[in-house]
Write an enzyme that holds these catalytic residues in place. Structure first.
Site, PDB file in Angstrom:
ATOM      1  N   GLU A   1      52.793  30.457  41.465  1.00  0.00           N
ATOM      2  CA  GLU A   1      53.982  30.008  42.370  1.00  0.00           C
ATOM      3  C   GLU A   1      53.615  28.577  43.044  1.00  0.00           C
ATOM      4  O   GLU A   1      53.707  28.583  44.231  1.00  0.00           O
ATOM      5  CB  GLU A   1      54.036  31.277  43.410  1.00  0.00           C
ATOM      6  CG  GLU A   1      54.523  32.460  43.017  1.00  0.00           C
ATOM      7  CD  GLU A   1      54.845  33.534  43.858  1.00  0.00           C
ATOM      8  OE1 GLU A   1      55.039  33.279  45.153  1.00  0.00           O
ATOM      9  OE2 GLU A   1      55.434  34.393  43.601  1.00  0.00           O
TER      10      GLU A   1
ATOM     11  N   GLU B   1      54.383  39.359  38.284  1.00  0.00           N
ATOM     12  CA  GLU B   1      54.441  40.043  39.400  1.00  0.00           C
ATOM     13  C   GLU B   1      55.910  40.678  39.504  1.00  0.00           C
ATOM     14  O   GLU B   1      57.006  39.796  39.159  1.00  0.00           O
ATOM     15  CB  GLU B   1      54.504  39.148  40.695  1.00  0.00           C
ATOM     16  CG  GLU B   1      52.888  38.524  40.903  1.00  0.00           C
ATOM     17  CD  GLU B   1      52.805  37.865  42.193  1.00  0.00           C
ATOM     18  OE1 GLU B   1      53.437  38.233  43.029  1.00  0.00           O
ATOM     19  OE2 GLU B   1      51.973  37.083  42.308  1.00  0.00           O
TER      20      GLU B   1
HETATM   21  C1  NOJ Z   1      54.034  36.352  45.232  1.00  0.00           C
HETATM   22  C2  NOJ Z   1      52.463  35.908  45.393  1.00  0.00           C
HETATM   23  O1  NOJ Z   1      51.929  35.320  44.300  1.00  0.00           O
HETATM   24  C3  NOJ Z   1      51.609  36.980  45.952  1.00  0.00           C
HETATM   25  O2  NOJ Z   1      50.592  36.536  46.335  1.00  0.00           O
HETATM   26  C4  NOJ Z   1      52.535  37.658  47.140  1.00  0.00           C
HETATM   27  O3  NOJ Z   1      51.859  38.358  47.806  1.00  0.00           O
HETATM   28  C5  NOJ Z   1      53.539  38.236  46.691  1.00  0.00           C
HETATM   29  N1  NOJ Z   1      54.748  37.435  45.796  1.00  0.00           N
HETATM   30  C6  NOJ Z   1      54.751  38.960  47.524  1.00  0.00           C
HETATM   31  O4  NOJ Z   1      55.116  38.324  48.463  1.00  0.00           O
END
Ligand code: NOJ
Length: 478
Positions: free
Chosen positions: A170, A378
């Site tokens: 991200e 994710e």
């Molecule tokens: C994206 C992130 O990569 C992760 O670290 C985070 O906890 C989750 N989304 C949820 O927000």
């Protein structure tokens, strides 16, 4: 398309789950680990929900065997985790810390013992504090080589056993929140610096992929992008233009660079007129083009709906980090777009709109624009979970969320998308960065809260058993 009959998930589909070092490991200064920016930033009062930090997190560093045994019990096919750069190089560069390398060796071997495919994320937001102090971390081109050296060290050490790799997690979030809204470290609010740091991160990403080809020639690598596909609020042409603007500035600005090594033109021109384009050196675009990934990693939680925003319209707004539904305000870029609540979608307590079809739409867009395979790195639901008196955690809402998103994956596969795997966020509960421990995502409940670590017991939620069956039936029983 409405498919009368859907394609099946491929036989080697990676049914996985994910985590990140800072969110699970704890042991923040153990066995020679150096501090990362998060170790320092979270100690500044008022930066996180109830001043929580990851000093202990869910103690995965000490309990990884117990956690991997639970993954094995579930039948997980893949586990995505990140390596903490400052465990390997406590100072970010220079001396290697053998004990840090050993920890991930042990974790990888433990996973392989049960036939679980390790997926390594090289960078999940925790740049060594020493590099921030030395040269401003992502704001200096020095980081490109330091990151490259760190990556080479881990490629050489684990490349024989690890075949799936993620470069930057991200980038759009750690750069955006770190340098635009200033709510992640280093807490800067400066658009010019944001675009400069982002360009440097792009170069570091490309360089790491270039080196990967040499050290892990039989592996696959790609970035994980926080992908929130945009919708126009209405079919009014102005809103459709706002949608195009949002796509270029919030998605294509990153994914075009990953896939093609160039920035989208309209966004580039807009930023140039506003004095915001990054400094480009000779050879930059050649390097970017040489860093083509094998897949687009997608972190998907929600879509974004936009309409036109006048020149004197809204800008940045505060995020909901408390779980008080409805506290998110409209935000945007004046003259470009602004966000609106989508009237067709329900939202979570953190105001994240739930939109499984949006995942399919997003995958279709990636397929059409870049023709790259996709790995969902994710997807998950952050909610308050309740530990009942009989120790059950009945997270039916999470099951419903995941089921609908897996259905969307199957639809996308039936549309022709090449999907390598699907990792839920997350396996165990963990620290949700700014949101403390109350925003839970796991299949495994970890009994701790913001202020009391208790015994950090692991308890299987209802969703644990559900996903186990999804994996066992290769997605046939949802
Ligand atoms: C994206 C992130 O990569 C992760 O670290 C985070 O906890 C989750 N989304 C949820 O927000």
């Amino acid at each position: 398309m409405i498919h009368e009959k859907k394609d099946k998930f491929p036989a080697n589909f990676l049914w996985g789950s994910a985590s990140a070092a800072y969110q699970v490991e704890g042991a923040w200064d153990k066995d020679g680990k150096g501090p990362s920016v998060w170790d320092v930033y979270t100690k500044v009062p008022g930066t996180t929900y109830e001043n929580t930090n990851g000093d202990v997190a869910v103690d995965h560093y000490n309990r990884y065997k117990e956690d991997v045994a639970l993954m094995a019990e579930m039948g997980l096919k893949a586990y995505r985790f990140s390596v903490a750069w400052s465990r390997i190089y406590p100072e970010g560069r220079g001396e290697v810390n053998e004990k840090g390398l050993q920890f991930y060796d042990d974790l990888i071997n433990e996973l392989l013992k049960y036939g679980i495919e390790p997926i390594i994320t090289l960078y999940h937001w925790d740049v060594p504090q020493a590099l921030l102090d030395a040269y401003g971390a992502w704001e200096s081109r020095e980081i490109i080589e330091d990151f490259n050296q760190y990556c080479i060290t881990v490629y050489k050490r684990y490349g024989d056993r690890v075949k799936y790799w993620v470069t930057l997690n991200e980038q759009n979030i750690f750069i955006g929140l770190g340098y635009r809204s200033g709510i992640h470290p280093p807490g800067v609010k400066d658009l010019k610096r944001m675009y400069e740091a982002n360009h440097i991160a792009n170069l570091a990403n490309a360089k790491a992929i270039q080196s990967f080809r040499k050290y892990v020639p039989d592996g696959k690598i790609g970035p994980s992008f926080a992908y929130s596909p945009n919708y126009a609020l209405t079919c009014c042409p102005n809103d459709v233009l706002a949608f195009e603007n949002a796509e270029d500035l919030s998605n294509n600005w990153w994914m075009d660079v990953y896939a093609w090594g160039k920035y989208p033109k309209a966004a580039w021109n807009y930023l140039e007129k506003n004095g915001l384009i990054p400094t480009v050196h000779e050879g930059d675009f050649e390097l970017l083009a040489a860093g083509k990934p094998d897949f687009m990693g997608v972190n998907y939680y929600r879509t974004t709906t936009v309409e036109m925003n006048p020149l004197d319209g809204v800008g940045e707004a505060k995020m909901n980090t408390t779980g008080k539904k409805g506290t998110t305000k409209e935000s945007g870029v004046p003259g470009v777009y602004k966000t609106k609540r989508n009237p067709h979608l329900e939202a979570t307590n953190w105001d994240w709109e739930i939109d499984p079809q949006g995942l399919r739409v997003g995958m279709r867009r990636i397929e059409s624009r870049y023709g790259l395979p996709i790995l969902i790195t994710e997807n998950g639901l952050g909610e308050f979970d309740k530990l009942e008196e009989d120790e059950a955690i009945n997270d039916d809402y999470r099951i419903a969320y995941l089921r609908a998103h897996i259905e969307a994956c199957q639809d996308a596969i039936s549309d022709g998308v090449e999907l390598l795997g699907y990792c839920t966020w997350s396996f165990t509960d963990l620290l949700s960065w700014l949101n403390g421990y109350q925003k839970r995502y796991g299949f495994v409940y970890v009994d701790r809260d913001e202020h009391d670590e208790k015994e950090l017991r692991r308890l299987k939620k209802k969703s644990f058993y559900w996903y186990k069956n999804v994996i066992a039936t290769n997605g046939e029983q949802l």
